[in-house]
Motif scaffolding. Structure first.
Motif, PDB file in Angstrom:
ATOM      1  N   ARG A  11      32.562  46.590  36.129  1.00  0.00           N
ATOM      2  CA  ARG A  11      33.027  47.781  35.416  1.00  0.00           C
ATOM      3  C   ARG A  11      32.964  47.430  33.937  1.00  0.00           C
ATOM      4  O   ARG A  11      33.654  46.521  33.457  1.00  0.00           O
ATOM      5  CB  ARG A  11      34.454  48.137  35.827  1.00  0.00           C
ATOM      6  CG  ARG A  11      34.582  48.548  37.295  1.00  0.00           C
ATOM      7  CD  ARG A  11      36.023  48.877  37.650  1.00  0.00           C
ATOM      8  NE  ARG A  11      36.489  50.044  36.884  1.00  0.00           N
ATOM      9  CZ  ARG A  11      37.748  50.457  36.887  1.00  0.00           C
ATOM     10  NH1 ARG A  11      38.671  49.795  37.585  1.00  0.00           N
ATOM     11  NH2 ARG A  11      38.103  51.518  36.187  1.00  0.00           N
ATOM     12  N   CYS A  12      32.140  48.134  33.206  1.00  0.00           N
ATOM     13  CA  CYS A  12      31.901  47.834  31.792  1.00  0.00           C
ATOM     14  C   CYS A  12      32.259  49.040  30.940  1.00  0.00           C
ATOM     15  O   CYS A  12      32.247  50.182  31.400  1.00  0.00           O
ATOM     16  CB  CYS A  12      30.434  47.478  31.555  1.00  0.00           C
ATOM     17  SG  CYS A  12      29.823  46.131  32.575  1.00  0.00           S
ATOM     18  N   GLY A  13      32.547  48.735  29.683  1.00  0.00           N
ATOM     19  CA  GLY A  13      32.795  49.820  28.752  1.00  0.00           C
ATOM     20  C   GLY A  13      33.884  49.474  27.762  1.00  0.00           C
ATOM     21  O   GLY A  13      34.161  48.302  27.475  1.00  0.00           O
ATOM     22  N   TRP A  17      37.733  49.399  26.670  1.00  0.00           N
ATOM     23  CA  TRP A  17      39.036  49.279  27.310  1.00  0.00           C
ATOM     24  C   TRP A  17      40.139  49.570  26.291  1.00  0.00           C
ATOM     25  O   TRP A  17      40.006  49.296  25.096  1.00  0.00           O
ATOM     26  CB  TRP A  17      39.244  47.874  27.879  1.00  0.00           C
ATOM     27  CG  TRP A  17      38.232  47.491  28.919  1.00  0.00           C
ATOM     28  CD1 TRP A  17      36.933  47.155  28.719  1.00  0.00           C
ATOM     29  CD2 TRP A  17      38.454  47.433  30.324  1.00  0.00           C
ATOM     30  NE1 TRP A  17      36.300  46.871  29.895  1.00  0.00           N
ATOM     31  CE2 TRP A  17      37.216  47.022  30.912  1.00  0.00           C
ATOM     32  CE3 TRP A  17      39.534  47.684  31.150  1.00  0.00           C
ATOM     33  CZ2 TRP A  17      37.068  46.867  32.290  1.00  0.00           C
ATOM     34  CZ3 TRP A  17      39.389  47.508  32.525  1.00  0.00           C
ATOM     35  CH2 TRP A  17      38.166  47.107  33.086  1.00  0.00           C
ATOM     36  N   LEU A  67      40.262  50.921  31.526  1.00  0.00           N
ATOM     37  CA  LEU A  67      38.923  51.327  31.128  1.00  0.00           C
ATOM     38  C   LEU A  67      38.926  52.804  30.752  1.00  0.00           C
ATOM     39  O   LEU A  67      39.217  53.669  31.577  1.00  0.00           O
ATOM     40  CB  LEU A  67      37.932  51.082  32.271  1.00  0.00           C
ATOM     41  CG  LEU A  67      36.473  51.425  31.971  1.00  0.00           C
ATOM     42  CD1 LEU A  67      35.935  50.560  30.826  1.00  0.00           C
ATOM     43  CD2 LEU A  67      35.613  51.230  33.223  1.00  0.00           C
ATOM     44  N   THR A  99      36.256  54.306  28.520  1.00  0.00           N
ATOM     45  CA  THR A  99      34.892  54.830  28.377  1.00  0.00           C
ATOM     46  C   THR A  99      33.929  53.901  29.104  1.00  0.00           C
ATOM     47  O   THR A  99      33.562  52.834  28.592  1.00  0.00           O
ATOM     48  CB  THR A  99      34.490  54.915  26.898  1.00  0.00           C
ATOM     49  OG1 THR A  99      35.479  55.679  26.186  1.00  0.00           O
ATOM     50  CG2 THR A  99      33.120  55.560  26.761  1.00  0.00           C
ATOM     51  N   PRO A 100      33.501  54.268  30.344  1.00  0.00           N
ATOM     52  CA  PRO A 100      32.566  53.411  31.087  1.00  0.00           C
ATOM     53  C   PRO A 100      31.197  53.373  30.404  1.00  0.00           C
ATOM     54  O   PRO A 100      30.716  54.376  29.861  1.00  0.00           O
ATOM     55  CB  PRO A 100      32.474  54.080  32.458  1.00  0.00           C
ATOM     56  CG  PRO A 100      33.693  54.948  32.551  1.00  0.00           C
ATOM     57  CD  PRO A 100      33.979  55.407  31.154  1.00  0.00           C
TER      58      PRO A 100
END
Length: 396
Positions: free
Chosen positions: A317-319, A321, A326, A328-329
């Motif tokens: 899961r990236c974006g 934080w 989280l 905004t992915p």
């Protein structure tokens, strides 16, 4: 001294906001004894020169008298020869007089040097001997608050080696300079805390180990009484941190291994990266005991900014934080995400490269043990001097 600060507090990320070290004590009076000191035997010294007997002086003047009579006899018949003879005799007499004066001057200088020799016993110079008395450097000093000091003094202050006992609180054993801890020594308190290491002007400074009564400890560099530089921190629950400190808290690059549940941290969690003001802050990588991992940006101990969370299964899961959530992915291939993740991994790698200071700490601890032993021996001598009546204690 611990009682002055109250109970020590600790969080999972810091064990050391060190209590104030007592940097000075009451002024101390000078100590002297009236017993006579044995004077050294002065060997007989031969004078550097001596005068010639009168008969030698008469023999030296006889040739010049004969030359003068010969000059009077020949000055009418051979005036040139007579003048040369007289000039030669005068030159010879002047040379002898100059040589005689030089010998006399050297002899006088030698006499002055002999008179300025400092006599000593066992090769140690003792200027106090001029007064025929010996200064007792070891003594005992009592204070109105119940504290007392046993050790060496100089000009009315603790200087050298000695033991200071804080009434009902603890003691210090080690080196002193101008009434303050300076050099190596050991501090111990009634509740069980103890420090062994270096001091400067009354504060912990250099390398040393502080063990709290709670079981926590810090071993590393100190500046002005606080952990500052590189060190290792160990908690009673088994958690440990190694890295950089500033003004008593974790600051810079470091590595933390959590052992037990503490403020939401699971057993075996690990973090490597940057710290700021005792909190995870900047770039770093956090490995959870369950196999999950987060690498990216941190703010005051929480995931903040760009980063990537990787599950044990391999999913990510990236974006962006915000406070650990989280918001905004983004795709893992996003250039901004890749840049931040690489910065976090680099910070984690650098934290493992922080140089160890174990050898310096061990040397400082060994020196502190030796200084404390010497201080105890000096304290025994100080007490003995007082019992023998060679010291008169001063109450303040």
């Amino acid at each position: 001294m611990e009682s002055q600060k109250g109970k020590l507090t600790r969080t999972h990320s810091s064990i050391l906001r060190s209590p104030t070290v007592r940097s000075s004590i009451h002024s101390l009076s000078s100590i002297a004894a009236d017993d006579e000191e044995e004077k050294p035997h002065r060997p007989h010294r031969r004078p550097p020169f001596r005068r010639n007997p009168p008969t030698h002086a008469l023999l030296l003047t006889l040739p010049f008298a004969l030359i003068f009579l010969l000059f009077l006899y020949l000055r009418n018949d051979c005036p040139l020869f007579a003048n040369v003879l007289l000039f030669s005799s005068l030159f010879t007499a002047a040379s002898l007089a100059a040589r005689r004066f030089d010998l006399f001057r050297r002899g006088a200088t030698a006499v002055r040097r002999v008179s300025s020799v400092e006599w000593s016993i066992g090769g140690v110079e003792r200027k106090e001997k001029r007064a025929g008395r010996r200064i007792v450097r070891e003594g005992v000093e009592f204070y109105s608050n119940g504290d007392f000091y046993e050790g060496e003094f100089h000009k009315g202050q603790c200087n050298g080696s000695g033991v200071y006992n804080f009434f009902g609180k603890g003691r210090y054993e080690g080196d002193w300079v101008d009434g303050k801890y300076d050099g190596y020594g050991i501090e111990s308190w009634a509740r069980g805390s103890r420090y062994r290491g270096q001091y400067r002007q009354g504060l912990r400074n250099g390398y040393g180990v502080y063990k709290f009564y709670s079981g926590d400890s810090y071993a590393g560099e100190w500046v002005s009484g606080q952990s500052h530089g590189v060190g290792a921190q160990t908690c009673s629950d088994g958690s440990c941190y190694f890295g950089e400190f500033k003004c008593g808290v974790k600051h810079g690059l470091g590595y933390y291994h959590f052992r037990q549940t503490c403020l939401g941290c699971r057993n075996g969690d690990k973090y490597a990266g940057e710290y700021f003001a005792d909190k995870i802050h900047g770039f770093g990588v956090y490995h959870f005991a369950n196999g999950h991992c987060y690498g990216g940006s941190w703010h005051e101990g929480k995931k903040q900014g760009l980063g990537m969370y990787t599950f044990r299964s391999g999913d990510t899961r990236c974006g962006d934080w915000d406070a650990g959530v989280l918001k905004t992915p983004l795709a893992p291939s996003d250039p901004t995400v890749e840049f931040v993740v690489q910065a976090a991994r680099k910070a984690a790698e650098n934290s493992t490269l922080v140089p160890r200071v174990d050898s310096q700490v061990n040397k400082a601890v060994a020196a502190a043990n030796r200084a404390a032993t010497a201080a105890r021996v000096t304290a025994i001598k100080a007490v003995q001097n007082r019992i023998d009546g060679r010291f008169c204690d001063t109450h303040v």
